[in-house]
Design a protein around this motif. Structure first.
Motif, PDB file in Angstrom:
ATOM      1  N   GLY A  59      38.715   0.010 -60.518  1.00 46.13           N
ATOM      2  CA  GLY A  59      39.777   0.453 -60.031  1.00 46.13           C
ATOM      3  C   GLY A  59      39.871   1.588 -59.906  1.00 46.13           C
ATOM      4  O   GLY A  59      41.038   2.251 -58.937  1.00 46.13           O
ATOM      5  N   GLY A  60      39.075   2.326 -59.969  1.00 44.47           N
ATOM      6  CA  GLY A  60      38.885   3.859 -59.936  1.00 44.47           C
ATOM      7  C   GLY A  60      39.850   4.375 -60.347  1.00 44.47           C
ATOM      8  O   GLY A  60      40.372   6.180 -60.164  1.00 44.47           O
ATOM      9  N   GLY A  61      39.946   4.213 -61.734  1.00 45.28           N
ATOM     10  CA  GLY A  61      41.677   5.186 -62.045  1.00 45.28           C
ATOM     11  C   GLY A  61      40.429   5.396 -64.109  1.00 45.28           C
ATOM     12  O   GLY A  61      39.166   5.299 -64.347  1.00 45.28           O
ATOM     13  N   ILE A  62      41.152   5.965 -64.840  1.00 44.85           N
ATOM     14  CA  ILE A  62      40.846   6.475 -65.692  1.00 44.85           C
ATOM     15  C   ILE A  62      42.321   6.355 -66.508  1.00 44.85           C
ATOM     16  O   ILE A  62      43.917   6.800 -66.991  1.00 44.85           O
ATOM     17  CB  ILE A  62      41.187   8.704 -65.654  1.00 44.85           C
ATOM     18  CG1 ILE A  62      39.960   9.208 -64.667  1.00 44.85           C
ATOM     19  CG2 ILE A  62      41.442   9.176 -67.423  1.00 44.85           C
ATOM     20  CD1 ILE A  62      38.172   8.624 -65.355  1.00 44.85           C
ATOM     21  N   PRO A  63      41.636   5.444 -67.802  1.00 41.15           N
ATOM     22  CA  PRO A  63      42.923   5.101 -68.724  1.00 41.15           C
ATOM     23  C   PRO A  63      43.572   6.087 -69.473  1.00 41.15           C
ATOM     24  O   PRO A  63      44.427   5.588 -69.696  1.00 41.15           O
ATOM     25  CB  PRO A  63      42.468   3.530 -69.346  1.00 41.15           C
ATOM     26  CG  PRO A  63      40.984   3.751 -68.714  1.00 41.15           C
ATOM     27  CD  PRO A  63      40.580   4.932 -68.086  1.00 41.15           C
ATOM     28  N   TRP A  64      42.413   7.062 -69.672  1.00 42.14           N
ATOM     29  CA  TRP A  64      43.815   7.675 -71.220  1.00 42.14           C
ATOM     30  C   TRP A  64      43.625   9.443 -69.996  1.00 42.14           C
ATOM     31  O   TRP A  64      42.244   9.576 -69.394  1.00 42.14           O
ATOM     32  CB  TRP A  64      42.636   7.818 -71.838  1.00 42.14           C
ATOM     33  CG  TRP A  64      43.034   6.570 -72.969  1.00 42.14           C
ATOM     34  CD1 TRP A  64      43.191   5.416 -72.874  1.00 42.14           C
ATOM     35  CD2 TRP A  64      41.953   6.744 -74.141  1.00 42.14           C
ATOM     36  NE1 TRP A  64      43.413   5.127 -74.228  1.00 42.14           N
ATOM     37  CE2 TRP A  64      42.589   5.440 -75.272  1.00 42.14           C
ATOM     38  CE3 TRP A  64      41.380   7.436 -75.224  1.00 42.14           C
ATOM     39  CZ2 TRP A  64      41.946   4.891 -76.381  1.00 42.14           C
ATOM     40  CZ3 TRP A  64      41.052   6.481 -76.497  1.00 42.14           C
ATOM     41  CH2 TRP A  64      41.324   5.835 -77.078  1.00 42.14           C
ATOM     42  N   GLY A  65      44.498   9.784 -70.675  1.00 41.00           N
ATOM     43  CA  GLY A  65      44.616  11.566 -69.761  1.00 41.00           C
ATOM     44  C   GLY A  65      45.168  12.737 -70.727  1.00 41.00           C
ATOM     45  O   GLY A  65      45.125  12.201 -71.844  1.00 41.00           O
ATOM     46  N   LEU A  66      46.198  12.806 -70.201  1.00 39.72           N
ATOM     47  CA  LEU A  66      46.918  13.809 -70.771  1.00 39.72           C
ATOM     48  C   LEU A  66      47.419  13.510 -71.768  1.00 39.72           C
ATOM     49  O   LEU A  66      47.500  14.801 -73.068  1.00 39.72           O
ATOM     50  CB  LEU A  66      47.482  15.335 -69.657  1.00 39.72           C
ATOM     51  CG  LEU A  66      48.462  15.784 -70.516  1.00 39.72           C
ATOM     52  CD1 LEU A  66      47.445  17.438 -70.739  1.00 39.72           C
ATOM     53  CD2 LEU A  66      48.673  16.678 -69.157  1.00 39.72           C
ATOM     54  N   TYR A  67      48.221  12.611 -72.483  1.00 37.82           N
ATOM     55  CA  TYR A  67      48.376  12.150 -73.637  1.00 37.82           C
ATOM     56  C   TYR A  67      47.402  12.532 -74.431  1.00 37.82           C
ATOM     57  O   TYR A  67      48.151  12.572 -75.654  1.00 37.82           O
ATOM     58  CB  TYR A  67      49.707  10.957 -73.377  1.00 37.82           C
ATOM     59  CG  TYR A  67      50.472  10.980 -72.465  1.00 37.82           C
ATOM     60  CD1 TYR A  67      51.214  11.883 -71.590  1.00 37.82           C
ATOM     61  CD2 TYR A  67      51.416   9.669 -71.710  1.00 37.82           C
ATOM     62  CE1 TYR A  67      51.903  12.314 -71.849  1.00 37.82           C
ATOM     63  CE2 TYR A  67      52.119   9.633 -71.389  1.00 37.82           C
ATOM     64  CZ  TYR A  67      53.367  10.843 -71.202  1.00 37.82           C
ATOM     65  OH  TYR A  67      54.246  11.202 -69.994  1.00 37.82           O
ATOM     66  N   VAL A  68      46.581  11.748 -74.127  1.00 37.71           N
ATOM     67  CA  VAL A  68      45.533  11.345 -75.432  1.00 37.71           C
ATOM     68  C   VAL A  68      44.813  12.913 -76.205  1.00 37.71           C
ATOM     69  O   VAL A  68      44.836  13.226 -76.517  1.00 37.71           O
ATOM     70  CB  VAL A  68      44.284  10.659 -74.612  1.00 37.71           C
ATOM     71  CG1 VAL A  68      43.443  10.419 -76.170  1.00 37.71           C
ATOM     72  CG2 VAL A  68      45.401   9.154 -75.100  1.00 37.71           C
ATOM     73  N   GLY A  69      44.763  13.462 -75.010  1.00 37.37           N
ATOM     74  CA  GLY A  69      43.979  14.827 -74.696  1.00 37.37           C
ATOM     75  C   GLY A  69      45.034  15.434 -76.230  1.00 37.37           C
ATOM     76  O   GLY A  69      44.556  16.641 -76.229  1.00 37.37           O
ATOM     77  N   SER A  70      46.059  15.433 -75.122  1.00 40.71           N
ATOM     78  CA  SER A  70      47.217  16.535 -75.710  1.00 40.71           C
ATOM     79  C   SER A  70      47.030  15.838 -77.241  1.00 40.71           C
ATOM     80  O   SER A  70      46.985  17.190 -78.279  1.00 40.71           O
ATOM     81  CB  SER A  70      48.836  15.665 -75.247  1.00 40.71           C
ATOM     82  OG  SER A  70      48.769  16.901 -74.140  1.00 40.71           O
TER      83      SER A  70
END
Ligand code: SF4
Lengths: 434, 438
Positions: A59-70
């Motif tokens: 899919g070429g995406g990233i399932p975890w992003g800013l929410y998890v980082g925060s």
């Protein structure tokens, strides 16, 4: 400063009507919250497709992003905050006693923000309780996320108990000078209170502090939170034993920085120069310097082992880390803070509280950047090399960015309110002082 | 956003027997089918006929008639709707919408019959036909949907028992094997040396479960090795249905679980969409329900497997989905031991069955291949060293650490499919943008 002058100063936020400035900040905080509320409503209405995240792999995406980082950043602040407070009690660091309660309050609200981040990160937040609870006896055996939720809950209970216990003597001592409208709340906090309980409460608080000081560094921010990532063999940027110590140094750096910032704001606003004297700030900054040094040292470990003769997947992940300008921005900010604190120690005439606060802000921001990069980079460089044809990419959407505003607004609102409900500095000490 | 392949309108390349089933294809197919012992002539003819239907050169009725006859001769099965035979088991009664239309029922039925006679070796023909139908005709797309809403729809009759390998061995079909003396472990033997990258399996799976654009429960990767730059290698990636599945371990709700027969599934009624399974899986097989399906494009079949858990079809919004090894087929005595992708593959790449049963089709196939190769067959598990214990065994070239993606023989776009899902994950514009652009 007489005991009475001291008490008067501590009760200043509670005794006076709010200023205009207070109302302006309050309005801004409410506005910020409202802004995120509508953003989240938009997300709930249209599904997570409105976020910048996507499927990992083809899919070429990233399932975890800013929410998890925060999430991990706020958890870090929470853990560091309570570690400061517990250390004060256990090791009798009386210099820092004035910031202990601020650190505890910061822990409570930061934990709440972290929990909210988990909720908004879910595709079906309505199921958070109904799905997790029944499965808990099974999932607790293997799922780091189940560990996290468990330990964070435990941790919240510990901190809240700790705060509730230690605040009773204070409230009882100054009850007559507290806002009358909040009477029922104080009565609730004081249920069953007798002045003789003091010694017992002290002992309980000591044991709670001991529990916190063991739990938080060893099993929380050096444990279940990094294990969320460190146990996954498919993502070389995450896997490995170094994540525990790394997370801990980051948590303590960001937490000490935040305590310095929050304490300074109150000192400025309420003229607490005597209650929160300079040596509190210089002392905290020295601890911050130590953890900033450890932070940099562990980053060095990671880079050296990752690019020298590392297995290909680890090499690839490390290489892309060091090619990322944002990463160097974060490292540079921590290094700059460290350098400043070092200079300040060598030449004490350079010290001012303002400069210390400015330098302390750097690691706080840097760690947020680092957390964000950490989460998405892990997913961009998997062991499965064939997916390198579709390297995941991710740009946070306006909704995710709004969550940062929402989180800071919530914390601001919390302090605005809580400063008008309970004394932020222990009044109790004054009774024991000559 | 539904990616049912027939919907793609003008971009869709018309299929014809000339441009798809050329002489080279026929040679490859014949070889593959000969190995399986299947009547390769019939298979190829059926595949051609299917395309003729799609092209409009042959009516569906005519196709049915020919087809029935041929299969009847081959298998001794009467497939005519309402014909004699066993009645439909209650468990298989359709719970979904409208009963199957006649062609759908017939095709489904044949399929079942083929499967019942010789699982594993049968479906090459049946399937290249049905896949072609599925891939090409929006009108005939109901075929597979019909297949999903209930095997053995009313009026459809099958006249043979189902001697699946499991039953040959005296095992109850999947889901009922609590008393069985040996654990069932469904898995695949994937013969990559036979794969020509036609993406038939991909299309069949997408069609069967109404998977949205860019969602591939089965996905074919093309790669090159630096030391052999002229060779294009293929890797067919399904969920590996690992024994030691990381996704199952990390799931905080127990939604991701391993069924008794080894199928790794997600309970759509429990999953709360944390996507931990997705980041924990080293194979990248999970595709999230970022969005609700577009009107009329969602999965409408029966969601529940025989245990009553919602595990079938494209996941609803907010929960996780991935390859499921067709639990509804494994629950059905008639279809046990078969999957849509396996039946769709015209090259005989995919061999599905109980890996714990030495006499299962995949195991027999593997033994045969090893014997034929004089013991020099290259087999591997994907990312074996991660300790996941996958249940897909590959035959063929194992991608090295230096393997790099390359242009595929058939591009996803050639079939009107969207390859990279990220490119179609667009939410609606926020209100403030709309306000300001006015
Ligand atoms: S997304 Fe669903 S299935 Fe996957 S780990 Fe989370 S709760 Fe479990």
């Amino acid at each position: 400063m007489t005991s009475e002058q001291r008490t008067e100063a501590i009760l200043r936020p509670l005794a006076h009507r709010p200023s205009r400035r207070y109302y302006i900040v309050l309005a801004l905080a409410l506005l910020g919250l409202l802004w995120y509320a509508q953003a989240w409503a938009f997300q709930l209405e249209h599904g997570m497709v409105v976020l910048g995240i996507g499927d990992w792999g083809s899919g070429g995406g990233i399932p975890w992003g800013l929410y998890v980082g925060s999430f991990i950043w706020w958890v870090g602040i929470a853990h560091g905050g309570i570690i400061v407070s517990a250390a004060v009690r256990l090791f009798n660091l009386s210099t820092y006693k004035p910031v202990a309660r601020i650190a505890e309050l910061l822990t409570l609200i930061a934990l709440s923000v972290a929990a909210l981040y988990i909720v908004i990160h879910l595709g079906r937040p309505d199921r958070v309780v109904t799905s997790m609870l029944p499965a808990w006896p099974t999932t607790i055996r293997t799922s780091p996320l189940a560990w996290d939720v468990t330990v964070i809950t435990l941790y919240f209970v510990l901190t809240a108990t700790y705060l509730a216990l230690t605040i009773r003597a204070d409230i009882s001592a100054v009850r007559s000078r507290l806002p009358r409208q909040l009477g029922p709340l104080y009565s609730l906090l004081l249920i069953g209170y007798t002045p003789e309980e003091h010694e017992k409460v002290e002992r309980m608080a000591w044991w709670l502090a001991l529990a916190v000081i063991i739990l938080a560094p060893l099993f929380l921010h050096g444990g279940v939170i990094p294990w969320l990532f460190a146990l996954l063999p498919g993502q070389p940027a995450w896997f490995g034993a170094a994540q525990g110590p790394q997370f801990l140094t980051i948590a303590l750096s960001s937490a000490l920085g935040s305590v310095i910032i929050v304490a300074y704001i109150f000192r400025r606003v309420y003229g607490w120069e005597d209650l929160l004297p300079d040596n509190v700030f210089s002392g905290l900054s020295r601890w911050l310097a130590l953890f900033a040094l450890l932070f940099l040292w562990l980053q060095l470990q990671k880079i050296i082992t990752g690019i020298s003769i590392a297995p290909e997947s680890i090499y690839g992940a490390t290489k892309s880390t060091i090619e990322e300008p944002l990463y160097w921005l974060a490292v540079g900010m921590v290094a700059a803070a460290l350098a400043w604190f070092g200079l300040q120690m060598l030449n004490p005439s350079l010290f001012t509280v303002e400069r210390t606060v400015a330098a302390a802000t750097l690691p706080v921001i840097a760690t947020l950047i680092e957390k964000f990069l950490f989460v998405i980079e892990g997913l961009m460089h998997p062991v499965f090399s064939l997916y390198r044809g579709v390297p995941g990419y991710y740009t946070p959407s306006w909704i995710e960015l709004s969550s940062v505003i929402g989180a800071f607004s919530l914390v601001t609102l919390f302090f605005l309110v809580v400063s008008r409900v309970i004394p932020l500095i222990e009044v109790e000490v004054s009774h024991h002082e000559p | 956003m539904n990616s049912s392949i027939g919907d793609e309108g003008p971009e869709y390349q018309p299929l014809s027997a000339d441009n798809v089933f050329d002489a080279a294809w026929e040679a490859r197919a014949r070889k593959a089918l000969d190995v399986s012992g299947w009547d390769s002539g019939l298979a190829i003819a059926a595949a051609r006929d299917a395309l003729a239907v799609v092209a409009g050169d042959l009516s569906e009725d005519e196709f049915q008639a020919r087809h029935h006859g041929a299969y009847l001769r081959e298998f001794g099965v009467d497939l005519r709707p309402g014909g004699e035979g066993l009645s439909t088991p209650a468990a298989d009664a359709p719970a979904g919408p409208a009963p199957l239309d006649p062609p759908a029922a017939a095709i489904t039925g044949e399929d079942a019959a083929a499967g019942s006679t010789a699982p594993g070796r049968r479906d090459h023909a049946a399937v290249s036909r049905r896949t072609a139908l599925g891939l090409a005709g929006g009108g005939i797309a109901t075929v597979l949907v019909g297949d999903l809403i209930g095997f053995g729809a009313p009026g459809q009759a099958i006249s043979v028992d189902d001697p699946t390998p499991a039953q040959d061995q005296g095992h109850a079909p999947a889901g009922e094997h609590t008393s069985s003396h040996r654990k069932v472990r469904m898995g695949m033997v994937m013969d990559l040396e036979k794969c020509d990258g036609c993406l038939m399996c991909v299309g069949a799976c997408k069609q069967a479960y109404s998977l949205p654009d860019g969602v591939f429960w089965i996905y074919v990767l093309s790669f090159k090795e630096p030391d052999r730059p002229d060779d294009v290698n293929l890797l067919v990636r399904t969920c590996q249905h690992c024994v030691n599945a990381p996704c199952v371990k990390v799931c905080p709700t127990g939604a991701r679980h391993r069924r008794d027969d080894g199928l790794v599934l997600t309970d759509y009624d429990v999953c709360f969409g944390c996507r931990y399974c997705q980041v924990a899986c080293p194979y990248g097989v999970n595709y999230f329900g970022w969005d609700a399906p577009k009107k009329g494009a969602g999965f409408i079949g029966e969601r529940k497997d025989e245990r009553g858990k919602s595990v079938i079809g494209a996941p609803p919004r907010g929960v996780m989905g991935k390859c499921i090894f067709d639990p509804q087929r494994q629950d059905s005595p008639k279809h046990h031991g078969s999957t849509h992708c396996q039946m769709a593959c015209p090259m005989g790449v995919i061999h599905f069955g109980d890996l714990n049963d030495p006499e299962s089709e995949p195991n027999r196939y593997l033994r045969q291949r090893i014997a034929d190769s004089g013991g020099k067959l290259s087999t591997f598990h994907l990312l074996d060293d991660l300790g996941t214990k996958p249940n897909v065994i590959y035959i063929g070239h194992q991608p090295s650490r230096h393997a790099r993606p390359t242009d595929p023989p058939t591009r996803y776009e050639d079939w009107g499919m969207v390859d990279e899902r990220r490119t179609v994950l667009e939410g609606p514009e926020p209100w403030f943008k709309r306000v300001f652009s006015r």
